[in-house]
Design a protein around this motif. Sequence first.
Motif, PDB file in Angstrom:
ATOM      1  N   ALA A 271       2.626   1.723  -3.548  1.00 49.84           N
ATOM      2  CA  ALA A 271       1.335   2.096  -4.460  1.00 49.84           C
ATOM      3  C   ALA A 271       1.469   3.660  -4.352  1.00 49.84           C
ATOM      4  O   ALA A 271       1.303   4.504  -5.218  1.00 49.84           O
TER       5      ALA A 271
ATOM      6  N   THR B 218     -16.752   1.981  -4.763  1.00 49.64           N
ATOM      7  CA  THR B 218     -15.623   0.779  -4.940  1.00 49.64           C
ATOM      8  C   THR B 218     -16.208  -0.338  -5.955  1.00 49.64           C
ATOM      9  O   THR B 218     -15.505  -0.792  -6.818  1.00 49.64           O
TER      10      THR B 218
ATOM     11  N   ARG C 108      -8.707   5.453  -7.915  1.00 49.63           N
ATOM     12  CA  ARG C 108      -7.920   4.050  -7.628  1.00 49.63           C
ATOM     13  C   ARG C 108      -7.164   4.074  -6.365  1.00 49.63           C
ATOM     14  O   ARG C 108      -7.362   2.938  -5.769  1.00 49.63           O
TER      15      ARG C 108
ATOM     16  N   VAL D 278       1.005  -1.166   0.038  1.00 54.80           N
ATOM     17  CA  VAL D 278       0.031   0.065  -0.139  1.00 54.80           C
ATOM     18  C   VAL D 278       0.877   1.268   0.064  1.00 54.80           C
ATOM     19  O   VAL D 278       0.647   2.282  -0.743  1.00 54.80           O
TER      20      VAL D 278
ATOM     21  N   GLU E 185      -8.026   0.980  -3.670  1.00 53.28           N
ATOM     22  CA  GLU E 185      -6.949   0.368  -3.277  1.00 53.28           C
ATOM     23  C   GLU E 185      -6.585   0.392  -1.849  1.00 53.28           C
ATOM     24  O   GLU E 185      -6.370  -0.823  -1.348  1.00 53.28           O
ATOM     25  N   THR E 186      -6.652   1.441  -1.281  1.00 52.46           N
ATOM     26  CA  THR E 186      -6.569   1.332   0.210  1.00 52.46           C
ATOM     27  C   THR E 186      -7.676   0.883   1.163  1.00 52.46           C
ATOM     28  O   THR E 186      -7.498   0.273   2.139  1.00 52.46           O
TER      29      THR E 186
ATOM     30  N   HIS F 246      -7.411  -2.916   0.598  1.00 52.15           N
ATOM     31  CA  HIS F 246      -6.264  -3.701   1.476  1.00 52.15           C
ATOM     32  C   HIS F 246      -6.644  -3.482   2.912  1.00 52.15           C
ATOM     33  O   HIS F 246      -6.043  -4.106   3.707  1.00 52.15           O
TER      34      HIS F 246
END
Length: 258
Positions: free
Chosen positions: A51, A155, A125, A48, A129-130, A133
């Motif tokens: 990224a 999402t 994104r 994370v 993504e966060t 995860h």
Amino acid sequence: MTALTYDRYCDEILAQTDELRALLKGADPAARVPTCPDWSLRELAAHVGGAHRWVGEIVRSRATEDIPEERIPGYAGPDGEGPAALDAWLAEGADTAVAALREAGSGAEVWTWSWDRRTDFWVRRMTHETVVHRADAALAAGAVFEVAPEVAADTIDEWLRIVAFSQAGGDPEAAELRGGGRSLHLHATDVPDAEWLIEFGEEGFTWRRAHEKATVALRGPLTDLMLVFNRRLDPGSDRVEVLGDAELLDFWLERSSF
């Protein structure tokens, strides 16, 4: 349901990272992540944070092509091994990414791997993504996972767009998501109008917000629908209900992945 604004996405990247950091405090960094079995909690956090730094550098430099990971400052992880170093490194990565996104603003042209070559793609994104995860970390730590309904719904919306993009780009698994006369309905039981109808056609699939009878329906709280759709919760869980052709839902889940 109201779409999220650019500023809200920026806020969410920071907020979701803070919640991820809170989950990591006191957790065993070597614990395996059941939904990402190749990773420990520390490796999940490193993914994370890396990224965030990668996107931050792409946006900061207004990159016109991909930037290799080895050229991203601090990408590999914190200098120290302890939890305090990891926590500070995660916070710094999110702060740096959001600062670059805010400075660039909505509509700025940058390289992306997607259909949208603007900062708007990256801010959305990195939010999801966060979020996803953080769900992985919560599962690994045995913690409760909650997310705002508008974020959970977005999402799902973004994931549908990504899968469609993969299909159009020739991804062999996504290419199989076709075949007329079949449909998949997502129905949130706790949020009004949070419903999706995915229809399989001969050339691919389409989706829209609708309440209609389908070949298979997945019903449950919106957050749990999002987790199933992102393959973070088994559709056989007692937290959701599958009505109709469960094999079609499995067919979708098996072929909709990065």
